[in-house]
Design a protein around this motif. Structure first.
Motif, mmCIF file in Angstrom:
data_model
loop_
_atom_site.group_PDB
_atom_site.id
_atom_site.type_symbol
_atom_site.label_atom_id
_atom_site.label_comp_id
_atom_site.label_asym_id
_atom_site.label_seq_id
_atom_site.Cartn_x
_atom_site.Cartn_y
_atom_site.Cartn_z
ATOM 1 N N CYS A 88 0.804 -1.227 0.000
ATOM 2 C CA CYS A 88 0.000 0.000 0.000
ATOM 3 C C CYS A 88 0.836 1.276 0.000
ATOM 4 N N GLY A 89 2.100 1.188 0.320
ATOM 5 C CA GLY A 89 2.984 2.352 0.301
ATOM 6 C C GLY A 89 3.042 3.131 1.599
ATOM 7 N N LYS A 90 2.242 2.751 2.597
ATOM 8 C CA LYS A 90 2.258 3.456 3.882
ATOM 9 C C LYS A 90 3.503 3.071 4.680
ATOM 10 N N SER A 91 3.648 3.641 5.845
ATOM 11 C CA SER A 91 4.798 3.367 6.706
ATOM 12 C C SER A 91 4.798 1.904 7.140
ATOM 13 N N ASN A 122 12.262 -12.726 -1.475
ATOM 14 C CA ASN A 122 10.978 -13.167 -0.947
ATOM 15 C C ASN A 122 10.491 -12.307 0.217
ATOM 16 N N LEU A 123 11.293 -11.395 0.714
ATOM 17 C CA LEU A 123 10.898 -10.565 1.852
ATOM 18 C C LEU A 123 10.699 -9.118 1.423
ATOM 19 N N VAL A 124 9.635 -8.493 1.929
ATOM 20 C CA VAL A 124 9.364 -7.083 1.666
ATOM 21 C C VAL A 124 8.930 -6.414 2.959
ATOM 22 N N ALA A 125 9.124 -5.099 3.029
ATOM 23 C CA ALA A 125 8.610 -4.327 4.155
ATOM 24 C C ALA A 125 7.098 -4.256 4.010
ATOM 25 N N CYS A 126 6.396 -4.271 5.131
ATOM 26 C CA CYS A 126 4.937 -4.324 5.084
ATOM 27 C C CYS A 126 4.356 -3.621 6.305
ATOM 28 N N CYS A 127 3.234 -2.926 6.106
ATOM 29 C CA CYS A 127 2.571 -2.311 7.261
ATOM 30 C C CYS A 127 1.816 -3.407 8.017
ATOM 31 N N LEU A 128 1.504 -3.157 9.253
ATOM 32 C CA LEU A 128 0.864 -4.155 10.100
ATOM 33 C C LEU A 128 -0.504 -4.558 9.538
ATOM 34 N N ARG A 129 -1.258 -3.593 9.023
ATOM 35 C CA ARG A 129 -2.593 -3.874 8.488
ATOM 36 C C ARG A 129 -2.508 -4.833 7.293
ATOM 37 N N CYS A 130 -1.659 -4.512 6.312
ATOM 38 C CA CYS A 130 -1.525 -5.371 5.130
ATOM 39 C C CYS A 130 -1.007 -6.756 5.506
ATOM 40 N N ASN A 131 -0.090 -6.803 6.454
ATOM 41 C CA ASN A 131 0.471 -8.087 6.877
ATOM 42 C C ASN A 131 -0.615 -8.964 7.490
ATOM 43 N N ASN A 132 -1.489 -8.385 8.322
ATOM 44 C CA ASN A 132 -2.561 -9.154 8.946
ATOM 45 C C ASN A 132 -3.627 -9.561 7.934
ATOM 46 N N VAL A 133 -3.967 -8.674 7.005
ATOM 47 C CA VAL A 133 -4.982 -8.997 5.997
ATOM 48 C C VAL A 133 -4.475 -10.089 5.056
ATOM 49 N N LYS A 134 -3.220 -9.975 4.625
ATOM 50 C CA LYS A 134 -2.661 -10.957 3.680
ATOM 51 C C LYS A 134 -2.549 -12.331 4.325
ATOM 52 N N GLY A 135 -2.100 -12.346 5.568
ATOM 53 C CA GLY A 135 -2.005 -13.610 6.291
ATOM 54 C C GLY A 135 -1.131 -14.629 5.585
ATOM 55 N N ASP A 136 -1.703 -15.816 5.336
ATOM 56 C CA ASP A 136 -0.972 -16.952 4.786
ATOM 57 C C ASP A 136 -1.261 -17.147 3.294
ATOM 58 N N ARG A 137 -1.470 -16.041 2.583
ATOM 59 C CA ARG A 137 -1.793 -16.140 1.160
ATOM 60 C C ARG A 137 -0.736 -15.417 0.338
ATOM 61 N N THR A 138 -0.756 -15.683 -0.954
ATOM 62 C CA THR A 138 0.165 -14.992 -1.858
ATOM 63 C C THR A 138 -0.499 -13.709 -2.348
ATOM 64 N N GLN A 167 -1.020 -12.819 -5.348
ATOM 65 C CA GLN A 167 -1.899 -13.164 -6.462
ATOM 66 C C GLN A 167 -3.271 -13.621 -5.957
ATOM 67 N N GLU A 168 -3.288 -14.398 -4.891
ATOM 68 C CA GLU A 168 -4.553 -14.857 -4.316
ATOM 69 C C GLU A 168 -5.364 -13.696 -3.751
ATOM 70 N N MET A 169 -4.680 -12.639 -3.332
ATOM 71 C CA MET A 169 -5.356 -11.451 -2.783
ATOM 72 C C MET A 169 -5.672 -10.434 -3.874
ATOM 73 N N SER A 170 -5.237 -10.706 -5.100
ATOM 74 C CA SER A 170 -5.337 -9.743 -6.216
ATOM 75 C C SER A 170 -4.566 -8.462 -5.898
ATOM 76 N N TRP A 171 -3.457 -8.611 -5.207
ATOM 77 C CA TRP A 171 -2.576 -7.491 -4.877
ATOM 78 C C TRP A 171 -1.358 -7.550 -5.787
ATOM 79 N N SER A 172 -0.704 -6.424 -5.942
ATOM 80 C CA SER A 172 0.559 -6.402 -6.679
ATOM 81 C C SER A 172 1.596 -5.673 -5.842
ATOM 82 N N LEU A 173 2.825 -6.058 -6.031
ATOM 83 C CA LEU A 173 3.926 -5.396 -5.330
ATOM 84 C C LEU A 173 4.244 -4.080 -6.024
#
Length: 165
Positions: free
Chosen positions: A86-89, A109-125, A127-133
């Motif tokens: 998402c681009g946030k802190s 395989n590792l990226v910085a991530c905000c707490l919200r996105c990390n919790n929403v994404k969980g154990d999925r890829t 692509q499964e979330m329809s998200w892009s890096l």
């Protein structure tokens, strides 16, 4: 006070304490290129200026590719503390391919991530979330990564670090 150590070919090698640098100079294994004026170090045989940059008298062979170890702090620093989704802190890191599915602890395989996105994404890829890096993760490059200790580089070192880039 930290000192930049250059190889005999002016290649930056490491950053060491001024005490270690002074020992190298006193043992004639290095010479001082730049020093801190004022504030000398007093020894039994006189006063010595504090070295800011030293160069080794003999060339030290460095293994071909210096491997930068993967760390949480390193991933956050590489990504500028911005979430890759998402681009946030960002305050956490995320495995693009989850570890439960065989994802490894690698720079790719590792990226910085905000707490919200990390919790929403969980154990999925993504692509499964329809998200892009927002950017493709890659191993860090540049002299501030290959020369140990230059994360907080002294302004006096810039001309010497530029030689390595």
């Amino acid at each position: 006070m930290r000192t930049l150590v250059l190889n005999a070919g002016y290649e930056p090698l490491a950053v060491v304490s001024f005490k270690r640098a002074l020992v190298l100079v006193m043992n004639e294994k290095a010479t001082i290129i730049e020093q801190v004026e004022g504030d000398p170090v007093w020894g039994a045989r006189g006063a010595y200026e504090r070295p800011a940059v030293i160069i080794l008298t003999r060339y030290v062979r460095v293994p071909g590719a210096r491997h930068v170890p993967v760390t949480r702090r390193g991933v956050l620093r590489r990504d500028g503390h911005h979430c890759a989704y998402c681009g946030k802190s960002a305050t956490t890191i995320d495995h693009v391919m989850p570890r439960s599915r065989g994802g490894k602890d690698t720079w790719e395989n590792l990226v910085a991530c905000c707490l919200r996105c990390n919790n929403v994404k969980g154990d999925r890829t993504p692509q499964e979330m329809s998200w892009s890096l927002r950017w493709a993760p890659h191993p860090p490059r540049g002299p501030q990564w290959s020369v140990r200790g230059t994360e907080r580089a002294d302004p006096r070192w810039e001309p010497y670090l530029a030689l390595a880039a």
